[in-house]
Design an enzyme around this catalytic site. Sequence first.
Site, PDB file in Angstrom:
ATOM      1  N   CYS A  37       0.811  -1.136  -0.293  1.00 43.92           N
ATOM      2  CA  CYS A  37      -0.620  -0.428  -0.015  1.00 43.92           C
ATOM      3  C   CYS A  37       0.461   1.542   0.370  1.00 43.92           C
ATOM      4  CB  CYS A  37      -0.922  -0.150   1.255  1.00 43.92           C
ATOM      5  SG  CYS A  37      -2.196   1.607   1.678  1.00 43.92           S
ATOM      6  N   CYS A  69      -1.352   6.250   6.641  1.00 45.29           N
ATOM      7  CA  CYS A  69      -3.245   6.272   7.043  1.00 45.29           C
ATOM      8  C   CYS A  69      -3.322   5.838   8.682  1.00 45.29           C
ATOM      9  CB  CYS A  69      -4.050   5.075   5.587  1.00 45.29           C
ATOM     10  SG  CYS A  69      -5.194   4.817   5.694  1.00 45.29           S
ATOM     11  N   CYS A  85      -4.643   0.581   8.222  1.00 47.42           N
ATOM     12  CA  CYS A  85      -3.905  -0.329   8.904  1.00 47.42           C
ATOM     13  C   CYS A  85      -2.788  -0.667   9.279  1.00 47.42           C
ATOM     14  CB  CYS A  85      -3.386  -0.976   7.146  1.00 47.42           C
ATOM     15  SG  CYS A  85      -4.780  -1.365   6.230  1.00 47.42           S
ATOM     16  N   CYS A 128      -7.730   1.369  -2.046  1.00 47.25           N
ATOM     17  CA  CYS A 128      -7.559   1.283  -0.806  1.00 47.25           C
ATOM     18  C   CYS A 128      -7.153  -1.000  -1.051  1.00 47.25           C
ATOM     19  CB  CYS A 128      -7.828   1.465   0.186  1.00 47.25           C
ATOM     20  SG  CYS A 128      -8.142   0.996   1.996  1.00 47.25           S
ATOM     21  N   GLN A 150     -22.033  -6.079  10.631  1.00 45.88           N
ATOM     22  CA  GLN A 150     -20.892  -6.448  11.021  1.00 45.88           C
ATOM     23  C   GLN A 150     -20.457  -6.001   9.082  1.00 45.88           C
ATOM     24  OE1 GLN A 150     -18.952  -8.771  13.204  1.00 45.88           O
ATOM     25  NE2 GLN A 150     -20.764  -8.995  13.743  1.00 45.88           N
ATOM     26  N   TYR A 165     -27.696  -7.919  24.167  1.00 49.00           N
ATOM     27  CA  TYR A 165     -27.603  -6.853  22.777  1.00 49.00           C
ATOM     28  C   TYR A 165     -27.384  -7.471  21.359  1.00 49.00           C
ATOM     29  CZ  TYR A 165     -24.586  -6.674  27.603  1.00 49.00           C
ATOM     30  OH  TYR A 165     -24.833  -6.063  28.831  1.00 49.00           O
ATOM     31  N   CYS A 185     -14.907  -8.948  21.103  1.00 48.71           N
ATOM     32  CA  CYS A 185     -14.273  -8.285  20.287  1.00 48.71           C
ATOM     33  C   CYS A 185     -12.607  -7.193  20.847  1.00 48.71           C
ATOM     34  CB  CYS A 185     -14.972  -6.513  19.586  1.00 48.71           C
ATOM     35  SG  CYS A 185     -15.422  -5.278  20.328  1.00 48.71           S
TER      36      CYS A 185
END
Length: 480
Positions: free
Chosen positions: A84, A90, A93, A175, A304, A333, A437
Amino acid sequence: MCANKKANDDSLIVAIRDLNTHGQGVGVIENDPSGDCQGMICFVDGALPGERISGTLRERKRNYLIVTLDQVLEPSLDRIDSDCRYFPECGSCRLRHLNYPAELAVKEKHVRDLLSRNGLLGHDSPVFKQIMGMKDPLHYRGKSIFPVTSDPAGSGLLIGQYRYGSHDLVDLHDCHIQSRPALALVNRIRELASRDQVTAYDERTHDGTLRHLLIRTGFSSQEIMVVFVVNDRQADEAITSWLPLLKDTIKPLGFALQSSWINDMDTRGNRILSSKYRHLDGSQTIEEIINGVTYRISPDSFFQVNPRQAAVLFDEVIRAAELQPGERVLDLYSGVGAISLQFASAGKELVPPLEVTGVDRVKQAVMDARANAKINELVNLSFIEADATEWLKDYEDNAENQPFDIIVVDPPRKGLDPKALDVLRESGTPEIIYVSCNPATLARDLALLSDVYGIESVQPIDMFPRTTHVETVVLMSRNG
């Protein structure tokens, strides 16, 4: 005490041992000519585990140092050239300089480290499963938000992502994680906005029109939704005139611009979207199909980000549950019903069928969940608008109610609040499936449940390739 070094001082030599959650190499100063920093822990952007690097002290904190990478003296065998042109500036990532198998190994180790640190599990416990990576970790984002600003050179607008650690914008023209149609739309909108002299919002003066672009991609339906977030209505006519051109832009890619909106965001601050939407063109939703279940997605639906890998996540949740006829599943949730719908679909042919209940406090999310159940003709589930913790407490306090067979929790990054943990401990539910997560808050919550629930399996899943984030599915069963 380690002092800030001058530019002409000899470099620090650092042995890198790990990566932290920001993608920084974590190392130890093994050679400092002054001796002041010897043996201290430091963080180094761009360094990888197993490397020796030379660097310059950038900042000193109380218990660690931040070092700027000057040279990689001994590179890791897992280091690769970034594919990239915007990396590492950026902020999207953090790991494009690390090969993908090694990235997966780092994420798996991170989960093991955190869940074994407090003695909850042994680092080599058989309950840890090998991380599930993505077969093709490219162009996977189904939702993207692109900030907009004026080009300081005076040649139109910049549309892209923020630089790592700053509020400056990187003008993205390509990207590897954004969807291809989203990128095509960004590039076309940049051209059209410059042509029609549409101004970018200036957060300092509160002037200008275009603030953000929100683009959703339905990979299975090949439908696109675009939301123009504006500060005022000065560009309404221009934006409307762009729509036929934008449709033509993504048509060669096999996608249709199915839904177009304006979001009026006329207040100061960092909030991206308001509740004020104006429908411009097409349908009001787009669709995504995961494991045979159709999801209808509205502009502000929480869904998602990586729909293709979500299929892997949902499969793992269903597999962990080992569903039996007539079981009752509670999805706390539940959001737009992403997991509830998967359970209901998987158990609809059982005799008697599975009974699924989803609980969420967000009114729009519950409305979306009910609509999704209807379009999938799933009648073995219901959705309740309520605070998940309070609802479960009231349910458990009624002695006439039977315990659920399985409770699924998928909380935000902050994890479960103390009251929710207390209610789960007292629930009497035989099995809990925790979808996390954030491994740090997962480890904390599992420890607080450990005297009541034992851990049966830990399955890391890579939902966000080339970033440091990792999702984890944990199956727990009640002790005794």
